[in-house]
Write a protein that holds these residues in place. Structure first.
Motif, PDB file in Angstrom:
ATOM      1  N   LEU A   1       0.833  -1.212   0.000  1.00  0.00           N
ATOM      2  CA  LEU A   1       0.000   0.000   0.000  1.00  0.00           C
ATOM      3  C   LEU A   1       0.866   1.260   0.000  1.00  0.00           C
ATOM      4  O   LEU A   1       1.901   1.313   0.662  1.00  0.00           O
ATOM      5  CB  LEU A   1      -0.919   0.015   1.217  1.00  0.00           C
ATOM      6  CG  LEU A   1      -1.958  -1.105   1.317  1.00  0.00           C
ATOM      7  CD1 LEU A   1      -2.753  -0.969   2.609  1.00  0.00           C
ATOM      8  CD2 LEU A   1      -2.891  -1.106   0.117  1.00  0.00           C
ATOM      9  N   GLY A   2       0.395   2.257  -0.740  1.00  0.00           N
ATOM     10  CA  GLY A   2       1.092   3.535  -0.770  1.00  0.00           C
ATOM     11  C   GLY A   2       0.682   4.413   0.402  1.00  0.00           C
ATOM     12  O   GLY A   2      -0.275   4.109   1.121  1.00  0.00           O
ATOM     13  N   PRO A   3       1.365   5.527   0.592  1.00  0.00           N
ATOM     14  CA  PRO A   3       1.089   6.404   1.745  1.00  0.00           C
ATOM     15  C   PRO A   3      -0.298   7.034   1.709  1.00  0.00           C
ATOM     16  O   PRO A   3      -0.807   7.461   2.749  1.00  0.00           O
ATOM     17  CB  PRO A   3       2.190   7.471   1.640  1.00  0.00           C
ATOM     18  CG  PRO A   3       2.629   7.442   0.220  1.00  0.00           C
ATOM     19  CD  PRO A   3       2.489   6.017  -0.224  1.00  0.00           C
ATOM     20  N   GLU A   4      -0.940   7.107   0.532  1.00  0.00           N
ATOM     21  CA  GLU A   4      -2.270   7.713   0.429  1.00  0.00           C
ATOM     22  C   GLU A   4      -3.362   6.676   0.193  1.00  0.00           C
ATOM     23  O   GLU A   4      -4.506   7.022  -0.074  1.00  0.00           O
ATOM     24  CB  GLU A   4      -2.282   8.757  -0.688  1.00  0.00           C
ATOM     25  CG  GLU A   4      -1.341   9.931  -0.419  1.00  0.00           C
ATOM     26  CD  GLU A   4      -1.314  10.922  -1.562  1.00  0.00           C
ATOM     27  OE1 GLU A   4      -1.434  10.491  -2.736  1.00  0.00           O
ATOM     28  OE2 GLU A   4      -1.198  12.124  -1.302  1.00  0.00           O
ATOM     29  N   ASP A   5      -3.000   5.386   0.282  1.00  0.00           N
ATOM     30  CA  ASP A   5      -3.964   4.308   0.086  1.00  0.00           C
ATOM     31  C   ASP A   5      -4.570   3.910   1.430  1.00  0.00           C
ATOM     32  O   ASP A   5      -3.849   3.715   2.414  1.00  0.00           O
ATOM     33  CB  ASP A   5      -3.295   3.090  -0.557  1.00  0.00           C
ATOM     34  CG  ASP A   5      -2.706   3.408  -1.924  1.00  0.00           C
ATOM     35  OD1 ASP A   5      -3.162   4.388  -2.536  1.00  0.00           O
ATOM     36  OD2 ASP A   5      -1.793   2.687  -2.353  1.00  0.00           O
ATOM     37  N   ASP A   6      -5.889   3.790   1.447  1.00  0.00           N
ATOM     38  CA  ASP A   6      -6.585   3.476   2.696  1.00  0.00           C
ATOM     39  C   ASP A   6      -7.495   2.272   2.478  1.00  0.00           C
ATOM     40  O   ASP A   6      -8.215   2.198   1.472  1.00  0.00           O
ATOM     41  CB  ASP A   6      -7.427   4.685   3.131  1.00  0.00           C
ATOM     42  CG  ASP A   6      -8.124   4.451   4.455  1.00  0.00           C
ATOM     43  OD1 ASP A   6      -7.528   3.798   5.327  1.00  0.00           O
ATOM     44  OD2 ASP A   6      -9.255   4.935   4.610  1.00  0.00           O
TER      45      ASP A   6
END
Length: 416
Positions: free
Chosen positions: A354-359
């Motif tokens: 997951l990326g830093p902006e993926d929730d």
């Protein structure tokens, strides 16, 4: 002045007993986006929050003037029912309103409030066709006047009062009018009136992608009944354009009809709510959403454009669904079925992709697809569409097996 135009003028004058002319507003937000004048005719601001009151009122007014018994019947799950109820109370007439059993309680309650003691609401039929048949049988048996939502000359005449008002409100004639289409009564009335009063005005029609009955009829050169209709845009999801409206609209080209996708309409509903504070139902947002396509086609530049916002009866219980559909259309949310190894650390391995902006918005084990693997339904929200493209690339590189079901209608229906 033609008889139709004179009758519309008389109808508009009579309407002032119910409510003042709805506002015609220059919208700075949309005008700046598209580089031209965008005016909104706010039919969402009538007493029943839609233009349907106009046609119902005019049909009742003329029926009673002709000596008809003051008992009116209609079938509707929404705006037409509320318009009929309001007009019945105004005239002191008796109304029997048939609504499907599946109609949301909020709409039933609003119809009852508008009609008061003047109306009786009958809940019958799981589908609208059943409700319509029951209402027409009742009307015939009791000698009552049946009020069609769009397939009536008097209703069309009443809806044309929208055009009468905007011509008095604009500083100059409109170059382009964008009209939402359901059964076609509003479009038939407004184009007929403007053909005489503003012959140089051009038109664009907007109907939902899942209910493009006018566009299909214009292509075929005749009325056809759609095999399937997406009911999300409930105020305009009509399988067959009305007989009388089509007789007035058949001269237009199918290329003049824009068919916004339902999920994109959700983006427009949210934008108008969050940016402008305007509450629109899906059908009420059709003409504004169609500006996207008209702009891409170069049809807006340098023109004075009027969009008719046909209704604002939005049930806020639908807001989560609207937000969900808007995110999916914008590419900001995706759903996957992930095949996850049943071993310690497998979930941690996935989380590292997951990326830093993926929730993670949804995480649900479905079942074990094999002894050593489990199927997981997972929903991911993010801030930019490219983030999800990058996530899928990382999942591929890490060797995960997954299926993107975001646009799979069947799987989404059962799992999301």
């Amino acid at each position: 002045m033609s008889k139709f135009t004179a009758d519309v003028t008389a109808a508009e004058t009579a309407l002032r007993d119910l409510f003042p002319a709805t506002p015609l507003q220059l919208n700075e937000h949309l005008s700046a986006r598209y580089g031209t004048e965008i005016w909104l005719k706010r039919e969402d601001l009538t007493p029943v929050r839609s233009y349907k009151l106009r046609g119902a009122f005019n049909a009742m007014r003329k029926a009673m003037a002709a000596g008809s018994t003051p008992h009116f019947v209609c079938a509707s799950a929404g705006n037409h029912a509320q318009g009929v109820a309001f007009a019945c109370r105004h005239f002191g007439a008796r109304g029997t309103i048939f609504m499907p059993v599946t109609t949301p309680k909020q709409k039933i309650d609003k119809t009852r409030i508008f009609g008061g003691d003047s109306v009786e609401i009958v809940l019958t039929g799981d589908y609208f066709d059943q409700t319509l048949a029951a209402s027409q049988q009742f009307s015939a048996e009791h000698g009552a006047a049946f009020l069609s939502p769009f397939d009536s000359a008097d209703v069309i005449e009443g809806q044309a009062t929208v055009a009468h008002e905007l011509m008095a409100q604009l500083p100059a004639a409109p170059d382009l009018v964008v009209l939402p289409v359901g059964g076609g009564g509003l479009s038939a009335g407004m184009t007929s009136y403007l053909a005489e009063k503003s012959p140089d005005t051009r038109y664009a029609f907007a109907e939902p992608q899942g209910g493009a009955s006018l566009k299909s009829a214009l292509r075929a050169g005749m009325q056809i009944t759609l095999d399937r209709v997406d009911s999300f845009v409930d105020g305009a999801a009509v399988a067959r354009i009305g007989d009388l409206p089509f007789a007035r609209l058949r001269g237009f080209a199918p290329e003049q009809v824009v068919t916004p996708p339902e999920d994109r309409l959700c983006m427009t509903i949210l934008e108008m709510l969050n940016v402008e504070g305007i509450v629109l139902e899906p059908a009420g947002a059709l003409s504004i959403d169609a500006l996207r396509d008209l702009h891409e086609a170069g049809a807006l530049q340098g023109r004075r454009v009027v969009c008719v916002c046909s209704g604002g009866n939005f049930d806020f219980e639908r807001l989560p669904e609207v937000k969900e559909r808007a995110q999916r259309y914008a590419g900001l949310k995706k759903y996957f079925i992930l095949r996850l190894p049943q071993r310690p650390g497998a979930l941690r391995d996935f989380l590292t992709t997951l990326g830093p902006e993926d929730d993670i918005a949804r995480f649900e084990y479905l079942k074990k697809s094999a002894r050593n693997f489990g199927s997981v339904l997972i929903g991911i929200e993010t801030t930019e569409p490219d983030n999800l493209t990058a996530l899928m690339a990382r999942l591929d590189a890490a060797g995960f097996t997954y299926q993107d079901i975001t646009r799979d209608e069947l799987l989404a229906q059962f799992l999301i």
